[in-house]
Scaffold this motif. Structure first.
Motif, PDB file in Angstrom:
ATOM      1  N   ILE A  42      56.564 -48.023  36.684  1.00  0.00           N
ATOM      2  CA  ILE A  42      57.566 -47.566  35.721  1.00  0.00           C
ATOM      3  C   ILE A  42      57.780 -48.667  34.690  1.00  0.00           C
ATOM      4  N   ALA A  43      57.895 -49.906  35.148  1.00  0.00           N
ATOM      5  CA  ALA A  43      58.076 -51.039  34.239  1.00  0.00           C
ATOM      6  C   ALA A  43      56.887 -51.192  33.291  1.00  0.00           C
ATOM      7  N   ALA A  44      55.679 -50.935  33.788  1.00  0.00           N
ATOM      8  CA  ALA A  44      54.494 -51.019  32.925  1.00  0.00           C
ATOM      9  C   ALA A  44      54.586 -50.002  31.790  1.00  0.00           C
ATOM     10  N   GLY A  45      55.059 -48.807  32.100  1.00  0.00           N
ATOM     11  CA  GLY A  45      55.255 -47.801  31.057  1.00  0.00           C
ATOM     12  C   GLY A  45      56.304 -48.231  30.049  1.00  0.00           C
ATOM     13  N   LEU A  46      57.386 -48.818  30.533  1.00  0.00           N
ATOM     14  CA  LEU A  46      58.438 -49.312  29.628  1.00  0.00           C
ATOM     15  C   LEU A  46      57.881 -50.403  28.718  1.00  0.00           C
ATOM     16  N   LYS A  47      57.089 -51.287  29.303  1.00  0.00           N
ATOM     17  CA  LYS A  47      56.494 -52.372  28.517  1.00  0.00           C
ATOM     18  C   LYS A  47      55.576 -51.814  27.433  1.00  0.00           C
ATOM     19  N   GLU A  48      54.769 -50.830  27.786  1.00  0.00           N
ATOM     20  CA  GLU A  48      53.880 -50.202  26.810  1.00  0.00           C
ATOM     21  C   GLU A  48      54.668 -49.510  25.701  1.00  0.00           C
ATOM     22  N   ASN A  49      55.839 -48.981  26.037  1.00  0.00           N
ATOM     23  CA  ASN A  49      56.702 -48.348  25.032  1.00  0.00           C
ATOM     24  C   ASN A  49      57.428 -49.384  24.178  1.00  0.00           C
ATOM     25  N   VAL A  75      59.812 -61.649  44.053  1.00  0.00           N
ATOM     26  CA  VAL A  75      58.656 -62.420  43.594  1.00  0.00           C
ATOM     27  C   VAL A  75      57.645 -61.500  42.917  1.00  0.00           C
ATOM     28  N   LEU A  76      57.393 -60.349  43.512  1.00  0.00           N
ATOM     29  CA  LEU A  76      56.424 -59.405  42.969  1.00  0.00           C
ATOM     30  C   LEU A  76      56.816 -58.913  41.576  1.00  0.00           C
ATOM     31  N   THR A  77      58.107 -58.750  41.343  1.00  0.00           N
ATOM     32  CA  THR A  77      58.578 -58.172  40.072  1.00  0.00           C
ATOM     33  C   THR A  77      59.061 -59.211  39.069  1.00  0.00           C
ATOM     34  N   GLN A  78      59.010 -60.481  39.406  1.00  0.00           N
ATOM     35  CA  GLN A  78      59.580 -61.517  38.538  1.00  0.00           C
ATOM     36  C   GLN A  78      58.901 -61.610  37.181  1.00  0.00           C
ATOM     37  N   HIS A  79      57.674 -61.149  37.059  1.00  0.00           N
ATOM     38  CA  HIS A  79      56.960 -61.200  35.776  1.00  0.00           C
ATOM     39  C   HIS A  79      57.321 -60.024  34.864  1.00  0.00           C
ATOM     40  N   CYS A  80      58.205 -59.151  35.332  1.00  0.00           N
ATOM     41  CA  CYS A  80      58.590 -57.961  34.564  1.00  0.00           C
ATOM     42  C   CYS A  80      60.060 -58.073  34.159  1.00  0.00           C
ATOM     43  N   PRO A  81      60.329 -58.604  32.971  1.00  0.00           N
ATOM     44  CA  PRO A  81      61.731 -58.811  32.572  1.00  0.00           C
ATOM     45  C   PRO A  81      62.529 -57.521  32.429  1.00  0.00           C
ATOM     46  N   MET A  82      61.847 -56.386  32.362  1.00  0.00           N
ATOM     47  CA  MET A  82      62.589 -55.135  32.220  1.00  0.00           C
ATOM     48  C   MET A  82      63.085 -54.590  33.561  1.00  0.00           C
ATOM     49  N   ILE A  83      62.711 -55.240  34.664  1.00  0.00           N
ATOM     50  CA  ILE A  83      63.168 -54.824  35.991  1.00  0.00           C
ATOM     51  C   ILE A  83      64.376 -55.652  36.398  1.00  0.00           C
ATOM     52  N   VAL A  84      65.434 -54.959  36.793  1.00  0.00           N
ATOM     53  CA  VAL A  84      66.610 -55.606  37.374  1.00  0.00           C
ATOM     54  C   VAL A  84      66.699 -55.085  38.801  1.00  0.00           C
ATOM     55  N   LEU A  85      66.448 -55.957  39.754  1.00  0.00           N
ATOM     56  CA  LEU A  85      66.406 -55.598  41.162  1.00  0.00           C
ATOM     57  C   LEU A  85      67.785 -55.783  41.776  1.00  0.00           C
ATOM     58  N   HIS A  86      68.221 -54.767  42.521  1.00  0.00           N
ATOM     59  CA  HIS A  86      69.552 -54.786  43.133  1.00  0.00           C
ATOM     60  C   HIS A  86      69.458 -54.440  44.616  1.00  0.00           C
ATOM     61  N   ARG A  87      70.292 -55.100  45.399  1.00  0.00           N
ATOM     62  CA  ARG A  87      70.533 -54.630  46.762  1.00  0.00           C
ATOM     63  C   ARG A  87      71.668 -53.629  46.616  1.00  0.00           C
ATOM     64  N   GLY A  88      71.444 -52.410  47.058  1.00  0.00           N
ATOM     65  CA  GLY A  88      72.518 -51.451  46.909  1.00  0.00           C
ATOM     66  C   GLY A  88      72.252 -50.148  47.622  1.00  0.00           C
TER      67      GLY A  88
END
Length: 119
Positions: A42-49, A75-88
């Motif tokens: 999903i983040a890759a699509g956002l980046k492409e947009n 760690v896996l998602t740290q290179h994707c600034p458009m991802i905000v990871l939450h515990r919830g």
């Protein structure tokens, strides 16, 4: 951390990217992350947009069944600034969003008919 996923086995990453590219959402929410396969795509699509944010929620270690570790997915998602990871808790996330404020919602929980109805 391997990204084992039925989504990966069936190449759903292309589906997620295509949906994001076609609809151009800005505010995306994902309920259920597991190993991050759909999150990354999903983040890759956002980046492409060239725009958008994905707020991804999971219980991680608090989920009693198959789950990933928060730090591993971070760690896996740290290179994707458009991802905000939450515990919830997926059933409380709605409290953070107003009507019409989410452009794309991806629900990937241990789905049963009841879970889908609740979400």
């Amino acid at each position: 951390m391997p990204m084992d996923s039925s989504y990966k086995k069936n190449n759903y990453g292309e589906v997620f990217r295509a949906i994001v590219q076609a609809f151009k959402p800005v505010n995306c929410v994902e309920l259920g992350v597991l190993n991050g396969y759909s999150t990354i795509n999903i983040a890759a699509g956002l980046k492409e947009n060239g725009r958008g944010t994905l707020n991804a929620y999971d219980l991680f270690e608090e989920y009693p069944y198959k789950h990933s570790q928060y730090e591993d997915v971070k760690v896996l998602t740290q290179h994707c600034p458009m991802i905000v990871l939450h515990r919830g808790d997926a059933f409380k996330v709605y409290e953070q969003y107003g009507p019409g404020s989410v452009d794309l919602l991806h629900v990937d929980l241990s789905n049963t008919g009841e879970i889908v109805r609740r979400v």
